[in-house]
Design a protein around this motif. Structure first.
Motif, PDB file in Angstrom:
ATOM      1  N   TYR A  78       0.848  -1.190   0.000  1.00 45.31           N
ATOM      2  CA  TYR A  78       0.000   0.000   0.000  1.00 45.31           C
ATOM      3  C   TYR A  78       0.883   1.239   0.000  1.00 45.31           C
ATOM      4  O   TYR A  78       1.785   1.354   0.823  1.00 45.31           O
ATOM      5  CB  TYR A  78      -0.916  -0.012   1.240  1.00 45.31           C
ATOM      6  CG  TYR A  78      -1.937   1.114   1.296  1.00 45.31           C
ATOM      7  CD1 TYR A  78      -2.383   1.743   0.135  1.00 45.31           C
ATOM      8  CD2 TYR A  78      -2.456   1.534   2.512  1.00 45.31           C
ATOM      9  CE1 TYR A  78      -3.325   2.763   0.187  1.00 45.31           C
ATOM     10  CE2 TYR A  78      -3.404   2.554   2.573  1.00 45.31           C
ATOM     11  CZ  TYR A  78      -3.825   3.163   1.408  1.00 45.31           C
ATOM     12  OH  TYR A  78      -4.748   4.173   1.468  1.00 45.31           O
ATOM     13  N   GLN A 385      -4.328 -11.052  -8.878  1.00 41.35           N
ATOM     14  CA  GLN A 385      -4.845  -9.769  -9.353  1.00 41.35           C
ATOM     15  C   GLN A 385      -4.385  -9.433 -10.780  1.00 41.35           C
ATOM     16  O   GLN A 385      -3.996  -8.311 -11.087  1.00 41.35           O
ATOM     17  CB  GLN A 385      -4.450  -8.648  -8.380  1.00 41.35           C
ATOM     18  CG  GLN A 385      -5.188  -8.752  -7.054  1.00 41.35           C
ATOM     19  CD  GLN A 385      -6.658  -8.350  -7.191  1.00 41.35           C
ATOM     20  OE1 GLN A 385      -6.989  -7.205  -7.363  1.00 41.35           O
ATOM     21  NE2 GLN A 385      -7.540  -9.346  -7.163  1.00 41.35           N
ATOM     22  N   ARG A 405      -5.811  -1.120  -6.775  1.00 39.54           N
ATOM     23  CA  ARG A 405      -6.225  -0.643  -5.454  1.00 39.54           C
ATOM     24  C   ARG A 405      -5.531  -1.479  -4.390  1.00 39.54           C
ATOM     25  O   ARG A 405      -5.201  -2.633  -4.637  1.00 39.54           O
ATOM     26  CB  ARG A 405      -7.743  -0.770  -5.273  1.00 39.54           C
ATOM     27  CG  ARG A 405      -8.522   0.433  -5.796  1.00 39.54           C
ATOM     28  CD  ARG A 405      -9.309   0.122  -7.025  1.00 39.54           C
ATOM     29  NE  ARG A 405      -9.864  -1.208  -6.993  1.00 39.54           N
ATOM     30  CZ  ARG A 405     -10.459  -1.754  -8.027  1.00 39.54           C
ATOM     31  NH1 ARG A 405     -10.554  -1.106  -9.151  1.00 39.54           N
ATOM     32  NH2 ARG A 405     -10.937  -2.968  -7.952  1.00 39.54           N
ATOM     33  N   PRO A 406      -5.318  -0.896  -3.223  1.00 40.52           N
ATOM     34  CA  PRO A 406      -4.683  -1.670  -2.159  1.00 40.52           C
ATOM     35  C   PRO A 406      -5.611  -2.772  -1.647  1.00 40.52           C
ATOM     36  O   PRO A 406      -6.824  -2.613  -1.801  1.00 40.52           O
ATOM     37  CB  PRO A 406      -4.452  -0.614  -1.065  1.00 40.52           C
ATOM     38  CG  PRO A 406      -5.529   0.420  -1.297  1.00 40.52           C
ATOM     39  CD  PRO A 406      -5.744   0.443  -2.795  1.00 40.52           C
ATOM     40  N   PRO A 407      -5.085  -3.833  -1.069  1.00 43.05           N
ATOM     41  CA  PRO A 407      -3.652  -4.140  -0.974  1.00 43.05           C
ATOM     42  C   PRO A 407      -3.145  -4.715  -2.301  1.00 43.05           C
ATOM     43  O   PRO A 407      -3.891  -5.408  -2.975  1.00 43.05           O
ATOM     44  CB  PRO A 407      -3.602  -5.205   0.137  1.00 43.05           C
ATOM     45  CG  PRO A 407      -4.950  -5.865   0.082  1.00 43.05           C
ATOM     46  CD  PRO A 407      -5.927  -4.820  -0.365  1.00 43.05           C
ATOM     47  N   PRO A 410      -2.338  -9.997  -1.425  1.00 40.25           N
ATOM     48  CA  PRO A 410      -3.219 -10.348  -0.300  1.00 40.25           C
ATOM     49  C   PRO A 410      -2.484 -10.305   1.045  1.00 40.25           C
ATOM     50  O   PRO A 410      -1.385 -10.828   1.167  1.00 40.25           O
ATOM     51  CB  PRO A 410      -3.651 -11.791  -0.633  1.00 40.25           C
ATOM     52  CG  PRO A 410      -3.499 -11.906  -2.115  1.00 40.25           C
ATOM     53  CD  PRO A 410      -2.296 -11.068  -2.449  1.00 40.25           C
ATOM     54  N   ILE A 411      -3.102  -9.654   2.015  1.00 45.70           N
ATOM     55  CA  ILE A 411      -2.552  -9.613   3.383  1.00 45.70           C
ATOM     56  C   ILE A 411      -3.710  -9.739   4.369  1.00 45.70           C
ATOM     57  O   ILE A 411      -4.851  -9.458   4.020  1.00 45.70           O
ATOM     58  CB  ILE A 411      -1.782  -8.307   3.686  1.00 45.70           C
ATOM     59  CG1 ILE A 411      -2.666  -7.081   3.395  1.00 45.70           C
ATOM     60  CG2 ILE A 411      -0.499  -8.219   2.897  1.00 45.70           C
ATOM     61  CD1 ILE A 411      -2.102  -5.808   3.976  1.00 45.70           C
ATOM     62  N   PHE A 416      -3.864  -4.967   7.241  1.00 48.49           N
ATOM     63  CA  PHE A 416      -4.315  -3.929   6.303  1.00 48.49           C
ATOM     64  C   PHE A 416      -4.967  -2.777   7.074  1.00 48.49           C
ATOM     65  O   PHE A 416      -4.691  -1.599   6.816  1.00 48.49           O
ATOM     66  CB  PHE A 416      -5.278  -4.562   5.296  1.00 48.49           C
ATOM     67  CG  PHE A 416      -5.677  -3.643   4.181  1.00 48.49           C
ATOM     68  CD1 PHE A 416      -4.754  -2.794   3.583  1.00 48.49           C
ATOM     69  CD2 PHE A 416      -6.974  -3.627   3.711  1.00 48.49           C
ATOM     70  CE1 PHE A 416      -5.118  -1.948   2.541  1.00 48.49           C
ATOM     71  CE2 PHE A 416      -7.353  -2.789   2.673  1.00 48.49           C
ATOM     72  CZ  PHE A 416      -6.426  -1.940   2.094  1.00 48.49           C
ATOM     73  N   CYS A 420      -3.839   1.156   7.204  1.00 45.67           N
ATOM     74  CA  CYS A 420      -4.762   2.233   6.841  1.00 45.67           C
ATOM     75  C   CYS A 420      -4.881   3.241   7.977  1.00 45.67           C
ATOM     76  O   CYS A 420      -4.890   4.454   7.756  1.00 45.67           O
ATOM     77  CB  CYS A 420      -6.140   1.662   6.511  1.00 45.67           C
ATOM     78  SG  CYS A 420      -6.172   0.798   4.936  1.00 45.67           S
TER      79      CYS A 420
ATOM     80  N   GLN B 298      -7.569 -13.062   4.577  1.00 46.26           N
ATOM     81  CA  GLN B 298      -6.690 -12.332   3.669  1.00 46.26           C
ATOM     82  C   GLN B 298      -7.510 -11.333   2.845  1.00 46.26           C
ATOM     83  O   GLN B 298      -8.432 -11.730   2.138  1.00 46.26           O
ATOM     84  CB  GLN B 298      -6.002 -13.303   2.703  1.00 46.26           C
ATOM     85  CG  GLN B 298      -5.097 -14.307   3.383  1.00 46.26           C
ATOM     86  CD  GLN B 298      -3.710 -13.736   3.636  1.00 46.26           C
ATOM     87  OE1 GLN B 298      -3.139 -13.092   2.777  1.00 46.26           O
ATOM     88  NE2 GLN B 298      -3.186 -13.976   4.823  1.00 46.26           N
ATOM     89  N   ALA B 299      -7.151 -10.073   2.942  1.00 45.25           N
ATOM     90  CA  ALA B 299      -7.786  -9.052   2.101  1.00 45.25           C
ATOM     91  C   ALA B 299      -7.164  -9.125   0.711  1.00 45.25           C
ATOM     92  O   ALA B 299      -5.945  -9.101   0.574  1.00 45.25           O
ATOM     93  CB  ALA B 299      -7.568  -7.663   2.696  1.00 45.25           C
TER      94      ALA B 299
END
Lengths: 425, 368
Positions: A78, A385, A405-407, A410-411, A416, A420, B298-299
């Motif tokens: 990010y 992505q 776009r963030p992330p 993947p996290i 995240f 932010c 996971q996001a």
């Protein structure tokens, strides 16, 4: 969350990033160098069993000498602004603040969809090298290398040295073009020496030009690949090889995720830069493969140029000359190994394009843009992505990538959220 | 005999639904949008088909719409799943709200049941312990809007054209290249852009209200219903007309893919689509308070979208006050996916001068 502040932050510790970090640090700037790999060297100078290749080791020593703050194993996920970036690593989230940012994010392999390209045992040619460096045994294994460019030769030589039986290098470019490019290397003595060395090392490997894969099939214990050769003024000839591993390498695609996230303009698939490696966004520079494919030597020069400009120094005539020569070499390289039109039509209707979401080619027919196709078919919506299918679709359809776009990778949600909450932008 | 012609401006879910209703009524329909279908606010939404009871008019429209969704023969790629909504009550005060909500739903013939603390924990084991209970509305569902739009337009067999419309004057539609199209009926379903296209402006305004969403990797089974905190009613809808207000509420939705879609936020006065880290942090933190396990999901991706909101939080559905061939369908705020079908049904009934299924007066374009 750990936090660090520096004059210059360099993202990516391959040749471009190392050169940029060392150059900036040697002019007296405080420099942080971050990379998602635990070791420096990037893809081209990848460490093997904790040992760096000699050129990477030299740059690493210089970086230590110049007190570059090196952070490995941290992925930038990010960047709310060019002055504030967040990375994810095994030991938690990290925040980096900087005055100037140098992007040296490199490139990733371009995969083209054709029947069988997703079978186990079929990998990217660079990925294959990385796997072997990571411990995959290849002694006695029959390997076919298909695709384009000098990377096929480099990996062929490497695999032979590790005891693999490299059955063939199938190069899609025409022999006449490759020879003409070889002759032009007279203007680039260092490149010529490398090429001669590589050619000698790969002499035992049968090399075919104007040749590309049509399909791969799985047999009980092995793979079977159909290769077609289409000389300019003759009919195509197709032959089948049996092998254990197949490395595909249809060139590499500049990694522009972070640059695009920051709003940098692109030039084709690469980050647009001016003569001094400056991007369209203030205080953001770009060096190496992410601003155009040109190899490690050009990346080193670009890294140096970017760092000098970021530190407010002028570019000497000698360096400018090296940059110009490197770019002319890169131009020749890209022209020679440009992908031929026939490769746009290798995929069948049911050939998978997006591996994350299992999207076949036929599902993409109604759509005219990556975004439209993504929303309607999930192509490029998975964990990578669009990093894999994006390179294919840029070539097959001329589609520009969708917005970032963030992330960026993947996290966990909690990390995240923490990033932010900590963002000041 | 040539069929009568209709133009629908806007290929979002509201436009697509209107196009389908008019096509089924025998109109030859052309849909115009500057972007491919379903790529605007429609693509940014959660796709929740939900009955809401902020006001009697909202209740009537969402209820009618949900019935229409049930009648729709969507293909699998519409990703419709009827898992039901759980309105989660954190404390006894919110539990009172659950009970009055239950009465309101039951009075209108909508199935709803009250879950106590234990039943809630059983229904959603990943919620934090100690929540007071919930209202389960079993008939609510979720869809994937972009492909639903595609299906609606295909089913209507209408002509979809990528045209950037700049002006609508009764039944004359002008594109950015100066060309004009006319039809017997024009439906303006251009979402946030709709009212700006009119030559005869309305007294009512539509203001974009920015929202954020985060989606996780596949984590099937992590939750079973559409989960919404009851506080949502206080926070998310509580700030009509305040131009700088900002709120977040816990809203989690399991998708047909196994992914978890996490919302929601509402901000007025924002026009750029950049992800706002402060809002995102609040939103994810709020969700983790309700469902601690979210922390480890996971996001994968975030995005933003703009819901077109009116001051009274009801959409604009019906004829233009002074231009007899023109109908307006916009201002659906966060309920556009749900209410697209009810909106389209009312528009068709206006056009054909049929008896409306529900009283359309609250949605009139002549209000302010």
């Amino acid at each position: 969350m750990t936090s660090s502040r520096s004059d210059i932050l360099v993202v990516g510790a391959g040749p471009a990033g190392l050169a940029a970090a060392v150059t900036a640090a040697e002019t007296g700037c405080q420099v942080t160098l971050v990379d998602d790999n635990p070791h420096v060297g990037g893809q081209v100078w990848r460490a093997e069993r904790e040992t760096l290749p000699p050129r990477a080791a030299q740059w690493y020593a210089r970086a230590r000498q110049a007190k570059v703050h090196m952070v490995g194993g941290a992925t930038v996920v990010y960047a709310p602004s060019p002055h504030e970036l967040f990375a994810h690593s095994v030991d938690g989230a990290k925040k980096f603040q900087c005055e100037k940012l140098i992007l040296a994010t490199g490139a990733h392999e371009r995969f083209l969809p054709f029947p069988g390209w997703t079978l186990p045992g079929v990998v990217g040619v660079g990925g294959l090298q990385a796997l072997v460096k990571g411990g995959l045994p290849v002694v006695g294994k029959r390997v076919a290398l298909v695709g384009t460019g000098p990377l096929l030769l480099a990996v062929g030589a490497f695999l032979m040295q590790r005891g693999a039986h490299v059955l063939c290098i199938a190069e899609q470019a025409r022999r006449t073009r490759v020879l003409a490019f070889g002759a032009s290397l007279a203007w680039h003595p260092r490149k010529l020496r490398e090429a001669v060395k590589l050619k000698r090392a790969t002499r035992p490997i049968p090399r075919q030009y104007s040749t590309w894969p049509l399909a791969i099939r799985a047999r009980s214990q092995s793979l079977e690949i159909d290769l077609t050769r289409k000389p300019e003024s003759a009919a195509a000839v197709t032959k089948t090889l049996e092998c254990d591993l197949i490395g595909c390498g249809f060139g590499v695609v500049p990694d522009t995720v972070l640059a695009r996230a920051l709003g940098c303009d692109l030039n084709g698939e690469a980050v647009r830069v001016n003569d001094h490696q400056q991007t369209s966004i203030a205080n953001v520079y770009c060096a190496g493969e992410s601003n155009g494919i040109g190899g490690a030597d050009l990346a080193l020069v670009e890294g140096e140029v970017a760092a000098l400009r970021a530190c407010g120094q002028t570019i000497g005539r000698d360096l400018q000359k090296r940059l110009d020569r490197g770019r002319s070499f890169a131009q020749g390289l890209n022209d020679t190994y440009q992908l031929r039109d026939e490769l746009r039509h290798l995929g069948q209707e049911d050939t998978i394009v997006c591996r994350c979401e299992d999207v076949p080619l036929e599902h993409l027919h109604p759509y005219g843009s990556f975004r439209d196709a993504k929303l309607k078919t999930r192509c490029g919506m998975g964990a990578c992505q669009g990093r894999v299918c994006g390179g294919a679709l840029a070539f097959l359809r001329g589609w520009a990538p969708d917005s970032v776009r963030p992330p960026y990778a993947p996290i966990p949600m909690e990390d995240f959220a923490r990033m932010c909450a900590d963002a000041t932008t | 005999m040539d069929s009568r012609r209709a133009i629908v401006v806007g290929a979002g879910i509201v436009g697509a639904a209107c196009a389908r209703e008019l096509a089924r009524a025998g109109y030859s329909v052309t849909v115009l949008d500057s972007r491919p279908p379903g790529c605007g606010t429609t693509a940014a939404g959660m796709g929740h088909v939900v009955i809401m009871d902020d006001s009697p008019a909202q209740f009537a429209l969402t209820k009618l719409s949900r019935e229409l969704w049930d009648q729709l023969d969507l293909p699998d790629y519409g990703e419709r799943e009827t898992r039901g909504t759980l309105w989660v009550a954190a404390d006894s005060e919110e539990m009172d709200a659950v009970r009055s909500k239950h009465r309101a739903y039951s009075d209108q013939g909508v199935d709803a049941e009250i879950l106590d603390e234990h039943q809630l924990a059983e229904a959603e084991p990943n919620l934090r312990p100690g929540l007071a209970g919930a209202l389960r509305v079993a008939g609510d569902s979720v869809v994937y809007p972009p492909t639903v739009v595609e299906w609606l337009l295909n089913d209507a067999n209408c002509d979809v054209q990528q045209v950037d419309v700049t002006e609508i004057d009764d039944n004359i539609v002008t594109a950015n290249d100066g060309t004009t199209l006319t039809a017997d009926v024009v439906v303006n379903a251009a979402g946030n852009y709709a009212l700006g296209l009119l030559t005869e402006p309305l007294d009512i305004h539509v203001i974009p209200r920015k929202g954020h969403l985060v989606i996780s990797e596949r984590s099937a089974g992590f939750c079973n219903h559409q989960l919404i905190e009851l506080g949502y009613l206080k926070t998310a809808h509580g700030n009509h007309g305040e131009t700088n207000s900002e709120s977040v509420a816990f809203n989690l939705q399991p998708r047909a893919t196994g992914q978890m879609l996490l919302g929601s936020s509402r901000q007025f006065g924002k026009v750029d689509s950049v992800v706002d880290p402060g809002v995102l942090a609040k939103m994810v933190n709020r969700a983790m308070e309700y469902m601690p396990g979210i922390a480890k999901l996971q996001a994968v991706r975030t995005w933003t979208g703009f819901r077109g909101a009116t001051r009274d939080n009801l959409p604009i559905i019906g004829p233009h006050p002074t231009q007899p061939h023109l109908y307006i369908a916009c201002g659906h705020e966060g309920l556009g996916i749900t209410t697209a079908l009810g909106t389209a049904r009312l528009i068709k009934q206006f056009v054909l001068k049929e008896e409306p299924d529900i009283d359309p007066a609250p949605y009139a374009s002549a209000r302010s």
